[in-house]
Motif scaffolding. Structure first.
Motif, PDB file in Angstrom:
ATOM      1  N   ILE A  83     -85.240  36.181 -67.803  1.00  0.00           N
ATOM      2  CA  ILE A  83     -85.101  37.127 -66.698  1.00  0.00           C
ATOM      3  C   ILE A  83     -85.527  38.502 -67.203  1.00  0.00           C
ATOM      4  CG2 ILE A  83     -83.502  38.211 -65.085  1.00  0.00           C
ATOM      5  CD1 ILE A  83     -81.685  35.716 -65.500  1.00  0.00           C
ATOM      6  N   SER A 134     -78.103  32.463 -62.531  1.00  0.00           N
ATOM      7  CA  SER A 134     -78.550  32.136 -63.885  1.00  0.00           C
ATOM      8  C   SER A 134     -77.588  32.690 -64.926  1.00  0.00           C
ATOM      9  CB  SER A 134     -79.957  32.688 -64.129  1.00  0.00           C
ATOM     10  OG  SER A 134     -80.906  32.021 -63.333  1.00  0.00           O
ATOM     11  N   CYS A 140     -79.893  31.995 -71.379  1.00  0.00           N
ATOM     12  CA  CYS A 140     -80.880  32.837 -70.711  1.00  0.00           C
ATOM     13  C   CYS A 140     -81.094  34.130 -71.489  1.00  0.00           C
ATOM     14  CB  CYS A 140     -80.499  33.134 -69.268  1.00  0.00           C
ATOM     15  SG  CYS A 140     -79.269  34.426 -69.029  1.00  0.00           S
ATOM     16  N   LEU A 162     -82.020  38.016 -70.955  1.00  0.00           N
ATOM     17  CA  LEU A 162     -82.045  39.073 -69.958  1.00  0.00           C
ATOM     18  C   LEU A 162     -82.691  40.291 -70.607  1.00  0.00           C
ATOM     19  CD1 LEU A 162     -81.081  39.637 -67.028  1.00  0.00           C
ATOM     20  CD2 LEU A 162     -79.016  40.600 -68.013  1.00  0.00           C
ATOM     21  N   SER A 176     -91.812  35.544 -67.319  1.00  0.00           N
ATOM     22  CA  SER A 176     -90.433  35.414 -66.866  1.00  0.00           C
ATOM     23  C   SER A 176     -90.276  34.364 -65.774  1.00  0.00           C
ATOM     24  CB  SER A 176     -89.931  36.764 -66.341  1.00  0.00           C
ATOM     25  OG  SER A 176     -90.024  37.752 -67.336  1.00  0.00           O
ATOM     26  N   ASP A 177     -89.123  33.702 -65.782  1.00  0.00           N
ATOM     27  CA  ASP A 177     -88.776  32.795 -64.692  1.00  0.00           C
ATOM     28  C   ASP A 177     -88.378  33.598 -63.458  1.00  0.00           C
ATOM     29  OD1 ASP A 177     -88.793  30.050 -66.042  1.00  0.00           O
ATOM     30  OD2 ASP A 177     -87.533  31.209 -67.402  1.00  0.00           O
ATOM     31  N   ILE A 178     -87.684  34.707 -63.686  1.00  0.00           N
ATOM     32  CA  ILE A 178     -87.330  35.636 -62.609  1.00  0.00           C
ATOM     33  C   ILE A 178     -87.650  37.044 -63.098  1.00  0.00           C
ATOM     34  CG2 ILE A 178     -85.561  36.413 -60.996  1.00  0.00           C
ATOM     35  CD1 ILE A 178     -83.902  33.963 -61.770  1.00  0.00           C
ATOM     36  N   SER A 179     -88.396  37.784 -62.305  1.00  0.00           N
ATOM     37  CA  SER A 179     -88.754  39.142 -62.697  1.00  0.00           C
ATOM     38  C   SER A 179     -88.366  40.108 -61.588  1.00  0.00           C
ATOM     39  CB  SER A 179     -90.259  39.242 -62.967  1.00  0.00           C
ATOM     40  OG  SER A 179     -90.615  40.554 -63.325  1.00  0.00           O
ATOM     41  N   ILE A 223     -80.735  35.657 -60.035  1.00  0.00           N
ATOM     42  CA  ILE A 223     -80.398  36.215 -61.344  1.00  0.00           C
ATOM     43  C   ILE A 223     -78.910  36.035 -61.629  1.00  0.00           C
ATOM     44  CG2 ILE A 223     -80.245  38.344 -62.700  1.00  0.00           C
ATOM     45  CD1 ILE A 223     -82.785  39.291 -61.261  1.00  0.00           C
ATOM     46  N   LYS A 235     -83.593  37.147 -54.794  1.00  0.00           N
ATOM     47  CA  LYS A 235     -83.882  37.235 -56.230  1.00  0.00           C
ATOM     48  C   LYS A 235     -82.652  37.697 -57.014  1.00  0.00           C
ATOM     49  CE  LYS A 235     -88.036  38.241 -57.430  1.00  0.00           C
ATOM     50  NZ  LYS A 235     -89.337  38.890 -57.727  1.00  0.00           N
ATOM     51  N   THR A 255     -84.223  30.116 -70.031  1.00  0.00           N
ATOM     52  CA  THR A 255     -84.472  30.910 -68.826  1.00  0.00           C
ATOM     53  C   THR A 255     -84.716  32.369 -69.206  1.00  0.00           C
ATOM     54  OG1 THR A 255     -83.075  29.470 -67.474  1.00  0.00           O
ATOM     55  CG2 THR A 255     -83.534  31.677 -66.604  1.00  0.00           C
TER      56      THR A 255
END
Length: 255
Positions: free
Chosen positions: A197, A115, A169, A171, A211-214, A112, A108, A195
């Motif tokens: 994050i 991205s 993105c 953040l 979120s796409d990435i958490s 991040i 992960k 995106t």
């Protein structure tokens, strides 16, 4: 010792919202060894199969094994309040730090970093006491020569929806993951395929779902809600930045 938190970080996104609430509930119990499944059923109005399904998604075969895995990570202190002493406070911070570190999943973190490095622009977002974390992280990205700006007030948030594209993105640093202004910009940006994050505290929260990435951080439950420490957000930010550096140096070596 804290591998249970790594498992939770790794599989948390695969849980339904109800299952996330169950796991959060168990983690917040001061004496989880004595926790009965019936109490969870009554307090959360969920069925026993739902509880077991949530636990199995975290790769634990049974309710008993999972609760003892949590219990083995719990120290004598589980809350910071005015009656506790300095040593207890330090011990609690040390425990939170250890859990947060073990929750940092390599895959992960590299996702991040990728991205961030591949984005045309990075919008670093946070409010309240998260502002210091956002400002510091933004400065570091700028020092790497990346296009990055920090947004820490509600009014400038609205500009992001107008200018962000699917090459950019967001953040977002938010301990609660529930600030309305931040959720609003997250929703608008998601509709534009920007995106998203997020770095949040360990809980079932709407920002994590958007979120796409958490990336989740751990913090011992506290009676103080408005003055909670952002130390673990800072820890996560530092690890993310170091991962960005590793990725960037790796790309140089490949050329």
């Amino acid at each position: 010792m804290d591998s249970v938190y790594h498992q939770i970080q790794k599989n948390y996104d695969a849980l339904s919202s109800t299952e996330q609430i169950i796991i959060d509930y168990m983690l917040n119990q001061p004496n989880v060894k004595n926790l009965k499944m019936k109490l969870i059923q009554n307090d959360l109005h969920v069925s026993a199969p739902t509880i077991v399904r949530a636990i199995k998604k975290l790769s634990y075969p049974s309710f008993t094994e999972f609760k003892y895995a949590i219990a083995n990570t719990q120290g004598p202190a589980n809350q910071i309040d005015s009656e506790e002493n300095y040593e207890t406070m330090i011990e609690t911070f040390s425990s939170d730090f250890s859990k947060t570190i073990h929750m940092m999943e390599e895959e992960k973190l590299y996702a991040i970093a990728n991205s961030i490095l591949q984005s045309h622009r990075i919008f670093c977002i946070g409010m309240g006491s998260s502002v210091s974390v956002v400002n510091s992280f933004n400065r570091k990205l700028k020092n790497l020569g990346l296009w990055s700006n920090d947004y820490t007030e509600a009014a400038p948030f609205r500009d992001i929806a107008d200018i962000a594209t699917n090459d950019d993105c967001l953040l977002i640093f938010s301990l609660s993951g529930k600030e309305e202004q931040i959720l609003e910009i997250a929703v608008k940006s998601k509709l534009k395929n920007v995106t998203i994050i997020s770095i949040t505290g360990f809980s079932n929260n709407p920002l994590q779902s958007l979120s796409d990435i958490s990336l989740l951080t751990y913090q011992t439950p506290q009676k103080r809600k408005k003055l909670r420490s952002r130390l673990m957000l800072s820890v996560a930010a530092e690890i993310i930045f170091e991962t960005v550096l590793l990725k960037k140096e790796g790309e140089k070596d490949d050329t």
